[in-house]
Design an enzyme around this catalytic site. Sequence first.
Site, PDB file in Angstrom:
ATOM      1  N   GLU A   1      -5.542  -8.380  -0.511  1.00  0.00           N
ATOM      2  CA  GLU A   1      -6.230  -8.083   0.760  1.00  0.00           C
ATOM      3  C   GLU A   1      -7.689  -7.841   0.441  1.00  0.00           C
ATOM      4  O   GLU A   1      -8.012  -6.920  -0.326  1.00  0.00           O
ATOM      5  CB  GLU A   1      -5.646  -6.846   1.450  1.00  0.00           C
TER       6      GLU A   1
ATOM      7  N   GLU B   1       0.827  -1.229   0.000  1.00  0.00           N
ATOM      8  CA  GLU B   1       0.000   0.000   0.000  1.00  0.00           C
ATOM      9  C   GLU B   1       0.852   1.266   0.000  1.00  0.00           C
ATOM     10  O   GLU B   1       0.637   2.169   0.826  1.00  0.00           O
ATOM     11  CB  GLU B   1      -0.963  -0.008   1.194  1.00  0.00           C
TER      12      GLU B   1
HETATM   13  O1  AHR Z   1      -5.107  -6.020   6.922  1.00  0.00           O
HETATM   14  C1  AHR Z   1      -4.991  -4.891   7.748  1.00  0.00           C
HETATM   15  C2  AHR Z   1      -4.292  -3.720   7.065  1.00  0.00           C
HETATM   16  O2  AHR Z   1      -5.090  -3.255   6.012  1.00  0.00           O
HETATM   17  C3  AHR Z   1      -2.976  -4.038   6.409  1.00  0.00           C
HETATM   18  O3  AHR Z   1      -1.909  -3.937   7.284  1.00  0.00           O
HETATM   19  C4  AHR Z   1      -2.873  -2.960   5.363  1.00  0.00           C
HETATM   20  O4  AHR Z   1      -2.143  -3.376   4.249  1.00  0.00           O
HETATM   21  C5  AHR Z   1      -4.306  -2.604   5.034  1.00  0.00           C
HETATM   22  O5  AHR Z   1      -4.517  -1.243   5.083  1.00  0.00           O
END
Ligand code: AHR
Length: 521
Positions: free
Chosen positions: A291, A172
């Site tokens: 994610e 990110e």
């Molecule tokens: O999964 C939780 C968080 O969400 C992770 O650390 C990050 O990559 C995202 O913002």
Amino acid sequence: MKAKMIIDKDYQIGRIDPRIYGSFIEHLGRAVYGGIYDPGHPLADENGFRKDVLDLVKKLGVPIVRYPGGNFVSGFNWEDSVGPVEQRPKRLDLAWFTTETNAFGLHEFAEWAKKADSSVMYAINLGTRGPENARDIVEYANHKGGSKFSDMRIANGAQDPFDIRLWCLGNEMDGPWQMGHKTAQEYARTANEAAKMMKWVDPTIELVACGSSSSEMPTFGDWEYTVLSEAYENIDYVSLHRYYANPTKDTKGFLARTMDMDDFIKTVVAICDAVKGKKHGKKQINLSFDEWNVWYHSNEQDKEIWKQEKWGPALPLLEDVYNFEDALLVGSMLMTLLRHADRVKIGCLAQLVNVIAPIMTSHEEPGKPGGTAWAQTIYYPFLHASKYGRGTSLNTLIETPKYDCSDYTDVPIIDSAAVLGDDGSVTVFAVNRDLAEDCVLELDLRSIGSLHLTEHLLLHHDDVNAVNTEANPFEVAPVSLPITPAEAAGGAASGTIGDGKPGCYTVKLPALSWNVLRFTR
Ligand code: AHR
């Protein structure tokens, strides 16, 4: 209400890459400490891994697990996590305001992944560090020996390389919350240089470049275009991240969120192909949705925890307790990945244990060691999709009633996906998004040949807010519905789709339900 579906074995979307059933363990909260690793627990094995947690993970059939972050990785020095445990430093983690003890690191995770029948997807730090460090960790993990870092691995007890196949180029990096946040151009240059050097050390690895941390980022689109334009030659995948929430308790709107996920995927595919075209390239860049989940239940609780106890180790952060409607959305998110099987090759449910996770362990009170592990509501659609959603993704030609809600129009009430197994079986997944009405689904599977409806798994609860807890771990759990011989054989009802011919079936999908229909020979 009625819906009709035609499934033809030749209407194929693409081969399903098993890695879409991946997950994620970050050094965050109790994911590692008190989650997968708990040496003092009565159920810990000789490595300190929780056996009950491992069992629940193994059932999920998770082929890859992303590690060690997440936001955490952008300030992480991998060298801190290897070597004799007593010499590893304690560090402040600025992502989650926690103290990281480094008692668990790369060697321990590689061992855990082996025991979980999984493999490691390793994220490198491109926040506070850069290409040089990226090169070093690939040498440490994958080079056979005879160089500084590979010999260091051997000295640390691992003669054989870890052979990590899949690497994330940071996490990110478009987000201002990230340590070492970068502009698209800054990230693109760094990621490309890191990628080049990593592949020079081990040309067989695959690399995922950071896409946007959500489709709502102001830089979404431009970011992907810039990164891909710079790094097209050296990367293999671009990442997507997305979490959904339902703070206003609008179930209809919440269950329609996959319309957004679908648009997100289509847009990123278009950008990948535009860059390929611009470069007259041959290589297709695919997607790593590394994610995804529901995340919002624990937000207020986390603010309280930080108010009381910044810098504690393994603070119980992001411990969302998932309800029944979350399981329905997770089912729909899985089906969205399946419907894009031609381009989405990797998916990571974020995360796996305790932290926004399908698996929970109890928070042990001091002096009361022990405690159990249990499956949250969202565990079940994932379990079903991972178990039965392997093979080839098929188009479902569906005629379904639709609805409008706050953010979307024409949302299909029946959300569906179909999979042709390599054994010739067909599995249909379906969510009935209607709050009140059951749906009679007529299915035409005549192109597939002689099959029988042999299983109907149903996940339903009358209360969308129902949850599983340590005291009541099976409040929301699937049931296998009885199937009469006539229903199994199909073709019973005339006047239905296919006019009662063999290969046509009629199934009831209850209001607000996740369904798995298994047709086997
Ligand atoms: O999964 C939780 C968080 O969400 C992770 O650390 C990050 O990559 C995202 O913002």
